[in-house]
Design an enzyme around this catalytic site. Structure first.
Site, short mmCIF file in Angstrom:
data_model
loop_
_atom_site.label_atom_id
_atom_site.label_comp_id
_atom_site.label_asym_id
_atom_site.label_seq_id
_atom_site.Cartn_x
_atom_site.Cartn_y
_atom_site.Cartn_z
N LYS A 273 1.27 -1.18 0.17
CA LYS A 273 -0.20 -0.02 0.04
C LYS A 273 0.66 1.73 -0.18
CE LYS A 273 -3.38 2.84 -0.02
NZ LYS A 273 -4.26 2.76 1.17
N LYS B 79 -1.16 11.70 5.73
CA LYS B 79 -0.69 11.08 6.32
C LYS B 79 0.16 9.12 5.77
CE LYS B 79 -2.45 7.30 7.06
NZ LYS B 79 -3.35 6.19 7.37
#
Length: 296
Positions: free
Chosen positions: A172, A240
């Site tokens: 990811k 983030k």
């Protein structure tokens, strides 16, 4: 049929949970804010009073939360999943968190509860979540993955076992490197065109037919031309995620010079109050620097 619990009913989580329920799985849900819980309960789900209450009622616990500390607290904190989850159950995390945190959760759940943990972050945005066409990248035990494959197929079109615990989160992270690069590159090409006096919409139509074609150019430009910068995927979450990328790169000694610059651009959005806009709205940072405006 496996009973499924879903914790975290945000922009992505609610749609994923709904697709699990539509596939016929009995569903128990928990979320700190109750609106989404009430919505899914009205559609046939069961609400839980706490993560512990949810875990006591199901065979598979899913989480979809903002960041690494949130997932760790939901699992191991007071009234957390680990306090009631039964041996032989499976924990699946759809969040995007640090690979090291995913590894810690998997090791501890197995050591303390004999529960397999899968890190299973997703890509595809709110559209993919609603349509059940997400790409799901999985780290953890392959046998455990096989047991929950039917559930995952209700939410995603591409499900890939990457490797051991934490590998899904590494994958990811690579996804977010590419996503950020595409968003920034798209912003640069739009601002460049506009500043040079050329219609950006015609530029997009032209380059989409060549080597520059990508998902970002298929999906995002028209929203920007229409003045729509509302999130499919929030810039604050992109920021983030890039923080996770850079922390992990530092841990392993990987140089990522372009990603470092992109991380700063998204951090600029957060610091200037634009974190709730779509990640494609990073074009706004570039617009400010160039003194032009794309679209309405």
């Amino acid at each position: 049929m496996l009973r499924v619990g879903y914790i975290g009913l945000g922009l992505m989580g609610k749609s994923i949970a709904r697709n699990i329920m539509k596939a016929g799985y009995p569903l128990v849900v928990y979320n700190r804010s109750k609106g989404s819980v009430e919505e899914l309960v009205a559609e046939g789900a069961e609400g839980a009073m706490s993560p512990a209450d949810l875990a006591s009622k199901v065979d598979v616990v899913f989480t979809n939360l903002p960041d690494s500390p949130d997932v760790f607290a939901i699992v191991f904190g007071e009234n957390g999943v680990a306090s009631t989850i039964r041996e032989g159950s499976i924990f699946v995390d759809n969040s995007t968190i640090k690979p090291s945190t995913a590894q810690q959760i998997a090791e501890r759940l197995w050591a303390e509860k004999k529960v397999f943990a899968l890190d299973a972050p997703v890509s595809g945005g709110d559209i993919g979540a609603k349509n059940g066409t997400l790409s799901i990248m999985v780290g953890g035990d392959e046998t455990a993955l096989e047991k929950v494959m039917g559930i995952l197929k209700a939410t995603g079109k591409t499900i890939t076992h990457i490797g051991p615990a934490g590998a899904g989160q590494v994958c990811k992270a690579t996804n977010q490197i590419m996503v950020a690069a595409q968003m920034v590159a798209m912003g640069e090409m739009l601002v460049f065109s506009k500043k040079c006096g050329v219609d950006p919409e015609k530029v997009i139509s032209a380059v989409k037919g060549g080597a520059a074609q990508c998902w970002t150019l298929d999906v995002k430009p028209q929203r920007l031309f229409d003045g729509n910068r509302e999130p499919g995927f929030k810039a604050s979450m992109q920021s983030k995620d890039l923080g996770i990328v850079m922390d992990t790169a530092k841990e392993y000694g990987v140089p990522l010079p372009t990603t470092a610059v992109n991380a700063q651009l998204f951090q600029s959005m957060v610091q200037t109050g634009q974190g709730n806009k779509d990640n494609s709205a990073v074009v706004g940072v570039l617009e400010s620097m160039a003194g032009v405006r794309i679209g309405k």
